[in-house]
Design a protein around this motif. Structure first.
Motif, PDB file in Angstrom:
ATOM      1  N   LEU A 169       0.671  -1.389  -0.231  1.00 40.88           N
ATOM      2  CA  LEU A 169      -0.001   0.431   0.049  1.00 40.88           C
ATOM      3  C   LEU A 169       0.609   1.245   0.015  1.00 40.88           C
ATOM      4  O   LEU A 169       0.212   2.123  -0.169  1.00 40.88           O
ATOM      5  CB  LEU A 169      -0.748   0.064   1.022  1.00 40.88           C
ATOM      6  N   ASP A 170       1.779   1.353   0.514  1.00 43.10           N
ATOM      7  CA  ASP A 170       2.946   2.257   0.327  1.00 43.10           C
ATOM      8  C   ASP A 170       3.230   2.503  -0.675  1.00 43.10           C
ATOM      9  O   ASP A 170       3.417   3.485  -1.429  1.00 43.10           O
ATOM     10  CB  ASP A 170       4.073   2.087   1.340  1.00 43.10           C
ATOM     11  N   LEU A 171       3.895   1.485  -1.164  1.00 41.72           N
ATOM     12  CA  LEU A 171       4.410   0.976  -2.775  1.00 41.72           C
ATOM     13  C   LEU A 171       2.865   2.081  -3.519  1.00 41.72           C
ATOM     14  O   LEU A 171       3.488   3.147  -4.350  1.00 41.72           O
ATOM     15  CB  LEU A 171       4.613   0.198  -3.165  1.00 41.72           C
ATOM     16  N   ALA A 172       2.197   1.541  -3.537  1.00 43.02           N
ATOM     17  CA  ALA A 172       0.559   1.797  -4.570  1.00 43.02           C
ATOM     18  C   ALA A 172       0.947   3.580  -3.882  1.00 43.02           C
ATOM     19  O   ALA A 172       0.890   4.596  -5.146  1.00 43.02           O
ATOM     20  CB  ALA A 172      -0.006   1.325  -4.491  1.00 43.02           C
ATOM     21  N   PHE A 173       0.872   4.414  -3.151  1.00 42.80           N
ATOM     22  CA  PHE A 173       0.934   5.666  -2.448  1.00 42.80           C
ATOM     23  C   PHE A 173       1.989   6.488  -3.697  1.00 42.80           C
ATOM     24  O   PHE A 173       1.694   7.494  -3.861  1.00 42.80           O
ATOM     25  CB  PHE A 173       1.277   5.563  -1.215  1.00 42.80           C
ATOM     26  N   LEU A 174       3.160   5.812  -3.276  1.00 43.18           N
ATOM     27  CA  LEU A 174       5.133   6.666  -3.680  1.00 43.18           C
ATOM     28  C   LEU A 174       4.383   6.198  -5.155  1.00 43.18           C
ATOM     29  O   LEU A 174       4.479   7.968  -5.588  1.00 43.18           O
ATOM     30  CB  LEU A 174       5.144   5.843  -3.565  1.00 43.18           C
ATOM     31  N   LYS A 175       3.794   5.255  -5.665  1.00 44.25           N
ATOM     32  CA  LYS A 175       3.715   5.338  -7.327  1.00 44.25           C
ATOM     33  C   LYS A 175       2.835   6.615  -7.498  1.00 44.25           C
ATOM     34  O   LYS A 175       2.964   7.339  -8.387  1.00 44.25           O
ATOM     35  CB  LYS A 175       4.000   3.983  -7.620  1.00 44.25           C
ATOM     36  N   ASN A 176       1.251   6.586  -6.721  1.00 44.08           N
ATOM     37  CA  ASN A 176       0.846   7.747  -7.065  1.00 44.08           C
ATOM     38  C   ASN A 176       0.923   8.826  -7.070  1.00 44.08           C
ATOM     39  O   ASN A 176       0.580   9.861  -7.686  1.00 44.08           O
ATOM     40  CB  ASN A 176      -0.475   7.512  -6.544  1.00 44.08           C
ATOM     41  N   GLU A 177       1.687   9.183  -6.333  1.00 38.90           N
ATOM     42  CA  GLU A 177       2.536  10.337  -5.798  1.00 38.90           C
ATOM     43  C   GLU A 177       3.540  10.733  -7.391  1.00 38.90           C
ATOM     44  O   GLU A 177       3.677  11.904  -7.575  1.00 38.90           O
ATOM     45  CB  GLU A 177       3.254  10.736  -4.570  1.00 38.90           C
ATOM     46  N   LEU A 178       4.137   9.826  -7.015  1.00 36.01           N
ATOM     47  CA  LEU A 178       4.929   9.831  -8.531  1.00 36.01           C
ATOM     48  C   LEU A 178       5.308  10.498 -10.390  1.00 36.01           C
ATOM     49  O   LEU A 178       4.958  11.258 -10.800  1.00 36.01           O
ATOM     50  CB  LEU A 178       5.980   8.701  -8.306  1.00 36.01           C
TER      51      LEU A 178
END
Length: 155
Positions: A81-90
């Motif tokens: 979930l953290d990874l998905a958040f970072l990818k969305n932010e990116l």
């Protein structure tokens, strides 16, 4: 500054999280193998591992998730979930217009990935989801107790 952080630092964090996930996957595989070996030795798995034999209660035994395994599942889902958040932010910084990755989509994908670690038919993704939810509730209760204790100290 935000652009710089997202272009330089976020990819490094993404790589770190992916490495942590890979380590957790390996730990889970070892734990699952050990648990399955114990179940076979005790005769809990019987002759087969088909879904009907184990899920309908004919063998009387189901795969029991240990607390360590629940913790690992919780860790993998949280990191994903953290990874998905970072990818969305990116994506938002890079001004890409493709859809954001939702939490539900991530969890379902992770459950399907983790399902591969068990013999076919022994468990279903709902079992993994339940184990994740149980551990998540345990963590939430623990945090609430600590918050309550801290609040009581302040009064």
């Amino acid at each position: 500054l935000r652009r710089f952080i997202n272009r330089k630092i976020v990819p490094l964090r993404v790589a770190e999280i992916e490495q942590e996930i890979a380590v957790l996957h390996q730990e889970m595989k070892v734990q699952i193998r050990e648990k399955l070996a114990d179940m076979r030795a005790s005769g809990a798995l019987g002759g087969g591992t088909g879904e009907q034999e184990t899920r309908n209660g004919e063998s009387g035994k189901r795969f029991r998730f240990s607390d360590n395994l629940k913790r690992a599942i919780y860790g993998v889902v949280t990191l994903e979930l953290d990874l998905a958040f970072l990818k969305n932010e990116l994506k938002s910084v890079m001004e890409r217009t493709d859809f954001d990755i939702s939490e539900t989509t991530v969890r379902k994908r992770v459950y399907q990935e983790l399902l591969r670690f068990w013999p076919p038919g022994l468990i279903i993704s709902t079992d993994i989801s339940r184990a994740h939810s149980e551990y998540k509730g345990k963590v939430k209760r623990r945090v609430q107790r600590v918050d309550h204790s801290y609040t009581a100290l302040l009064q």
